[in-house]
Write an enzyme that holds these catalytic residues in place. Structure first.
Site, mmCIF file in Angstrom:
data_model
loop_
_atom_site.group_PDB
_atom_site.id
_atom_site.type_symbol
_atom_site.label_atom_id
_atom_site.label_comp_id
_atom_site.label_asym_id
_atom_site.label_seq_id
_atom_site.Cartn_x
_atom_site.Cartn_y
_atom_site.Cartn_z
ATOM 1 N N SER A 111 -4.773 -1.999 3.212
ATOM 2 C CA SER A 111 -3.944 -2.682 2.596
ATOM 3 C C SER A 111 -3.510 -3.978 3.209
ATOM 4 C CB SER A 111 -2.380 -2.116 2.477
ATOM 5 O OG SER A 111 -2.121 -1.305 3.426
ATOM 6 N N LYS B 199 -9.092 7.125 8.345
ATOM 7 C CA LYS B 199 -8.787 7.668 7.052
ATOM 8 C C LYS B 199 -9.675 7.114 5.993
ATOM 9 C CE LYS B 199 -5.246 6.143 4.516
ATOM 10 N NZ LYS B 199 -5.658 5.350 3.328
ATOM 11 N N GLU C 81 -1.837 9.603 -3.428
ATOM 12 C CA GLU C 81 -1.476 8.469 -3.997
ATOM 13 C C GLU C 81 -1.236 8.239 -5.336
ATOM 14 O OE1 GLU C 81 -2.826 4.846 -2.142
ATOM 15 O OE2 GLU C 81 -1.600 3.750 -3.531
HETATM 16 O O1 KIV Z 1 -4.088 1.271 3.076
HETATM 17 C C1 KIV Z 1 -2.999 1.594 3.027
HETATM 18 O O2 KIV Z 1 -2.024 1.082 3.135
HETATM 19 C C2 KIV Z 1 -3.129 2.930 2.518
HETATM 20 C C3 KIV Z 1 -1.662 3.565 2.166
HETATM 21 C C4 KIV Z 1 -1.162 2.962 1.065
HETATM 22 C C5 KIV Z 1 -1.881 5.140 2.181
HETATM 23 O O3 KIV Z 1 -4.208 3.372 2.480
#
Ligand code: KIV
Length: 275
Positions: free
Chosen positions: A50, A118, A186
């Site tokens: 993000s 992740k 999400e």
């Molecule tokens: O990139 C991000 O901020 C995320 C969160 C919204 C879980 O993957």
């Protein structure tokens, strides 16, 4: 897990063991000062992709690169002592093959000192997750609304409605069975998030899901009111730093233009050591 009671930052196994206990607390971070601010309060901090939208003004997360993730990961790592750091694998860095995913995950971990990566995807990514875990890379999965797939999902919509409930349940089971230590859910209806939380063996981390998840995550700039380009319905603003910051800048600009800016008491001589 309470940050004050901790002697070291949690590792993937500690996060996995928190299933069903005190809810896990997490936020995204992209810079050292923000990481320092949340270190004592979060179990883990996510260097989220993000960052592309929040700090770089990109229209989606698709343009985020490995270089951006590494630079922000290194900055966040400098601000953490008691929270675990998880780092997002950017779009295009893991989908092609488990081997491609390993090479990029290993680089992210080696260059940022993150405790885990992740990646987005459920059943389709299960083989890759198992491949990484078997080679020493803890993986947090991310299912439901997966922003890197925005072009195939058709927008930032709630996922898992109607027939798609089964898809979400299967995705959750697949990443859990593949060895992920936790999974982000999400934008999933609360009832379904609760069912999945009861169904799988690993912690569910909700974002726009259910307070019944094993933990929660928010984009820090959203909850502080710093990112105002748009606001998802589920985001609660705990502060309005964007508005406060703009008001402060406007006040400064006015003082400068009206010559009411505080007088500078010191002189050049104060700053130059006398010989
Ligand atoms: O990139 C991000 O901020 C995320 C969160 C919204 C879980 O993957």
């Amino acid at each position: 897990m309470s940050a004050t009671a901790r002697k070291r930052a949690p590792m993937a196994d500690d996060i996995r063991a928190a299933k069903g206990g005190t809810p896990l607390v997490s936020l995204t971070a992209y810079t050292t000062p923000m990481a320092q601010m949340m270190d004592a309060h979060c179990d883990f901090v996510l260097v989220g992709d993000s960052v592309g939208m929040v700090l770089h003004g990109l229209p989606s997360t698709l343009g985020v690169t490995m270089e951006m993730m590494i630079m922000h990961g290194q900055a966040v790592a400098r601000g953490l002592t008691s929270a675990m750091m998880v780092i997002d694998m950017p779009f295009g860095s893991y989908e092609e093959s488990p081997q491609q995913a390993f090479a990029n995950a290993a680089q992210l971990m080696a260059e940022t000192n993150a405790g885990a990566v992740k990646l987005e995807g459920g059943v389709a990514m299960a083989e890759t997750i198992a491949f990484l875990v078997a080679r020493g890379i803890p993986v947090m999965a991310h299912i439901g609304l997966t922003p890197q797939s925005i072009n195939t999902l058709g927008g930032y919509k709630v996922q898992g409605r109607g027939d798609a409930r089964t898809v979400l349940r299967d995705d959750a089971q697949a990443v859990s069975d593949a060895g992920a230590f936790a999974v982000v859910l999400e934008k999933v209806p609360a009832g379904l998030a609760d069912e999945v939380t009861a169904q799988i063996a690993i912690p569910t981390i909700g974002i726009g899901a259910s307070s019944g998840c094993d933990g929660q995550i928010l984009v820090v700039d959203d909850m502080l009111g710093l990112f105002t380009a748009f606001k998802a319905k589920f985001v609660k603003r705990y502060a309005h730093l964007g508005d406060d910051g703009e008001a402060a800048i406007a006040a400064y600009a006015q003082e400068v233009r009206e010559r009411t800016f505080p007088a500078q008491e010191h002189t050049f001589a104060d700053e130059v050591p006398a010989k």
